[in-house]
Design an enzyme around this catalytic site. Sequence first.
Site, PDB file in Angstrom:
ATOM      1  N   ILE A 118      21.960  -3.796  -5.444  1.00  0.00           N
ATOM      2  CA  ILE A 118      22.684  -5.044  -5.220  1.00  0.00           C
ATOM      3  C   ILE A 118      23.966  -4.914  -6.040  1.00  0.00           C
ATOM      4  O   ILE A 118      23.937  -5.032  -7.268  1.00  0.00           O
ATOM      5  CB  ILE A 118      21.870  -6.268  -5.673  1.00  0.00           C
ATOM      6  CG1 ILE A 118      20.596  -6.387  -4.842  1.00  0.00           C
ATOM      7  CG2 ILE A 118      22.706  -7.545  -5.539  1.00  0.00           C
ATOM      8  CD1 ILE A 118      19.677  -7.508  -5.278  1.00  0.00           C
ATOM      9  N   PRO A 119      25.089  -4.617  -5.406  1.00  0.00           N
ATOM     10  CA  PRO A 119      26.306  -4.197  -6.133  1.00  0.00           C
ATOM     11  C   PRO A 119      27.064  -5.343  -6.789  1.00  0.00           C
ATOM     12  O   PRO A 119      28.193  -5.676  -6.399  1.00  0.00           O
ATOM     13  CB  PRO A 119      27.132  -3.533  -5.030  1.00  0.00           C
ATOM     14  CG  PRO A 119      26.757  -4.272  -3.792  1.00  0.00           C
ATOM     15  CD  PRO A 119      25.296  -4.589  -3.943  1.00  0.00           C
ATOM     16  N   CYS A 120      26.482  -5.943  -7.830  1.00  0.00           N
ATOM     17  CA  CYS A 120      27.153  -7.035  -8.522  1.00  0.00           C
ATOM     18  C   CYS A 120      28.394  -6.551  -9.267  1.00  0.00           C
ATOM     19  O   CYS A 120      29.239  -7.375  -9.663  1.00  0.00           O
ATOM     20  CB  CYS A 120      26.187  -7.741  -9.474  1.00  0.00           C
ATOM     21  SG  CYS A 120      25.434  -6.654 -10.703  1.00  0.00           S
ATOM     22  N   HIS A 121      28.532  -5.224  -9.449  1.00  0.00           N
ATOM     23  CA  HIS A 121      29.728  -4.700 -10.110  1.00  0.00           C
ATOM     24  C   HIS A 121      30.976  -4.868  -9.245  1.00  0.00           C
ATOM     25  O   HIS A 121      32.100  -4.741  -9.741  1.00  0.00           O
ATOM     26  CB  HIS A 121      29.534  -3.217 -10.458  1.00  0.00           C
ATOM     27  CG  HIS A 121      29.349  -2.325  -9.271  1.00  0.00           C
ATOM     28  ND1 HIS A 121      28.122  -2.150  -8.655  1.00  0.00           N
ATOM     29  CD2 HIS A 121      30.228  -1.580  -8.559  1.00  0.00           C
ATOM     30  CE1 HIS A 121      28.253  -1.315  -7.636  1.00  0.00           C
ATOM     31  NE2 HIS A 121      29.526  -0.969  -7.555  1.00  0.00           N
TER      32      HIS A 121
END
Length: 319
Positions: free
Chosen positions: A287-290
Amino acid sequence: MAHSCMRCARPASIAGRRAPAAGRAVPTTFFPIPEAAEREGFRACRRCHPADAPGADATVALVREACRAIAAGEPLRSDTRQLARAFKRVLGITPRAYADARRVSRFKQELKRRKHVSPALYEAGYSSTSRVYEHTHEQLGMTPATYARGGTGIGIAYVTVPTSLGRLLVAATERGVCRVALGDNDAALEAELIAEFPAARVVEDKSGTLHGWVTAILAYLDGREPDLALPLDIRATAFQRRVWQELQKIPFGQTRTYGEIARRIGQPTATRAVARACATNPTALVIPCHRVIKEGGDLGGYRWGVDRKKVLLERERDA
């Protein structure tokens, strides 16, 4: 149950853990109406009674009235289309989705109180066991009976490997990946995993079961795998789930602001709540929260270190 109010939505406990000691920062979450906070497991402030406060916005008042009717099991008296538009504007979901989330929340509370599935499901309003297993498995992240026992009996395998960004921990249940974390040493990563799942059987994977998933994540870090479509077994509130699903739609090499994510899920005023959902993401990279940054280009925070966030974004842009 955690405490919340329109002025001070301050949780008394976080993820089943004790409240932070005096002097430590406490996460704050904002909700458009008190009923939305209650749906996520918070309780109303007993001092300022936010549920009794009159609202100046007619749409908000309409949604609050409908929320109370749903909670009481009463029929909705408003026009269906008008109510659907109002719910989407205020809460970002449909009345039916709100009712489903409310029922799951009540079911979870009844499970904790009664410790048995059958009386809990009927008290929550489900008509049969098949219905409750069908509609709550995703929200609970495990079967209802297991949830009632606090996760006892769940098996979690994990592995730690070196990467260019430090140590990587990947953990999974039989249903999918439940945690992906970056850190400086194995001991800290393992301790955090055990603290997250205190009632589970947590064992190091020595059979290579997680090899395929770990290989995919390492390929992503090396720029050889832009998409991480791994099966996940994670628990989330309805709001967190919407935010995390939106994060997975951000294309490789691109970014979105917290405000953009809030608008895309239909809650334009929930920028801080979106940031909190990003900060509680349990599966880094998958989950690419970056890929979520502040307005103006500032990187903002990152659960596994802002320096790692900077490197990840630079690598994606270069690739």
